[in-house]
Design an enzyme around this catalytic site. Structure first.
Site, mmCIF file in Angstrom:
data_model
loop_
_atom_site.group_PDB
_atom_site.id
_atom_site.type_symbol
_atom_site.label_atom_id
_atom_site.label_comp_id
_atom_site.label_asym_id
_atom_site.label_seq_id
_atom_site.Cartn_x
_atom_site.Cartn_y
_atom_site.Cartn_z
ATOM 1 N N ARG A 16 0.863 -1.172 0.000
ATOM 2 C CA ARG A 16 0.000 0.000 0.000
ATOM 3 C C ARG A 16 0.907 1.233 0.000
ATOM 4 N NH1 ARG A 16 -2.232 -3.498 3.993
ATOM 5 N NH2 ARG A 16 -4.358 -4.153 3.489
ATOM 6 N N LYS A 57 -3.316 -1.356 8.306
ATOM 7 C CA LYS A 57 -4.752 -1.690 8.262
ATOM 8 C C LYS A 57 -5.051 -3.065 8.867
ATOM 9 C CE LYS A 57 -5.988 1.385 4.591
ATOM 10 N NZ LYS A 57 -6.977 1.704 3.608
ATOM 11 N N HIS A 88 -2.950 2.232 -5.309
ATOM 12 C CA HIS A 88 -3.458 0.935 -4.832
ATOM 13 C C HIS A 88 -3.608 -0.082 -5.966
ATOM 14 C CE1 HIS A 88 -4.765 -1.126 -1.232
ATOM 15 N NE2 HIS A 88 -5.742 -1.692 -1.922
ATOM 16 N N ARG A 144 -0.998 -2.827 -5.825
ATOM 17 C CA ARG A 144 -1.287 -3.929 -4.895
ATOM 18 C C ARG A 144 -2.252 -4.926 -5.547
ATOM 19 N NH1 ARG A 144 -1.166 -5.709 0.384
ATOM 20 N NH2 ARG A 144 -3.133 -6.338 1.336
ATOM 21 N N HIS A 199 -3.428 -10.464 3.994
ATOM 22 C CA HIS A 199 -4.861 -10.396 4.292
ATOM 23 C C HIS A 199 -5.198 -11.253 5.506
ATOM 24 C CE1 HIS A 199 -5.734 -9.490 -0.221
ATOM 25 N NE2 HIS A 199 -5.595 -8.378 0.465
ATOM 26 N N TYR A 240 -8.926 -12.282 -6.385
ATOM 27 C CA TYR A 240 -7.842 -12.437 -7.364
ATOM 28 C C TYR A 240 -7.919 -13.792 -8.067
ATOM 29 C CZ TYR A 240 -6.080 -8.433 -4.786
ATOM 30 O OH TYR A 240 -5.965 -7.208 -4.180
#
Length: 198
Positions: free
Chosen positions: A57, A82, A146, A149, A172, A181
């Protein structure tokens, strides 16, 4: 004219572009364009390369410090934001070379990607770089940080990496963020064949 206090809302991303990632060829054009023009060509090129390769990010790239880069071990410590999971990634030869040159160029300072005062870059500065090099690369869609990413996630899925490995690579916590994805990978449908005329 009376101020009603209502803010203009940004339209959904689909209003501006049909996809939120770049193809590998587009990423390559973007990185090459970053090295062609500007005062900080090496920094900008290395920045975009690492953001793509490691799914960074913009905020994570801003905070990346030199002590995270282990040249001898050819690894980099990725500190995620995050609430994502941090981890260790391998560095490829071209990344090591670019980082080594950048380190020589920046003899002092903690941050890998710094401004002229030696401070870490801001996310706004990275967004400006992306806009500028996106125009230089003559890409068919407007770009933002972004997207690198997302491009990393789609690239890993295209390589056939299991969803769980992509999840851990991108940090994640929730695998649902990763499934997009693999679910959108067109290679899943390669066994479908169409006859001419149908």
């Amino acid at each position: 004219m009376k101020n009603t206090g209502t803010k203009l809302r940004r339209k959904p991303n689909l209003t501006y572009r049909s996809r939120e990632h770049l193809t590998p060829k587009e990423v390559h054009r973007l990185i090459e364009a970053a090295g062609e023009r500007g005062r900080h060509r090496l920094r900008d090129r290395t920045l975009l390369l690492l953001m793509f390769r490691h799914g960074l990010r913009a905020g994570e790239a801003c905070l990346l410090k030199w002590d995270a880069v282990m040249f001898d071990e050819k690894t980099i410590a990725i500190t995620r934001s995050k609430g994502s999971m941090s981890g260790m990634h391998r560095l490829q030869l071209d990344e090591l070379e670019a980082l080594s040159q950048l380190r020589q160029e920046q003899s002092k300072g903690y941050f890998v990607f710094s401004n002229e005062r030696g401070e870490g870059m801001t996310t706004g500065a990275i967004a400006k770089i992306m806009r500028r090099v996106g125009e230089l690369a003559n890409l068919p869609l407007p770009v933002h940080p972004h997207m690198l990413r997302h491009s990393c996630g789609y690239y890993l899925a295209e390589q056939g990496l299991p969803t769980r490995d992509i999840q851990e690579y991108l940090g994640h916590k929730n695998i649902q963020h990763t499934v997009r994805y693999t679910a959108a990978n067109p290679a899943r449908f390669d066994r479908i064949s169409w006859s001419n005329g149908t």
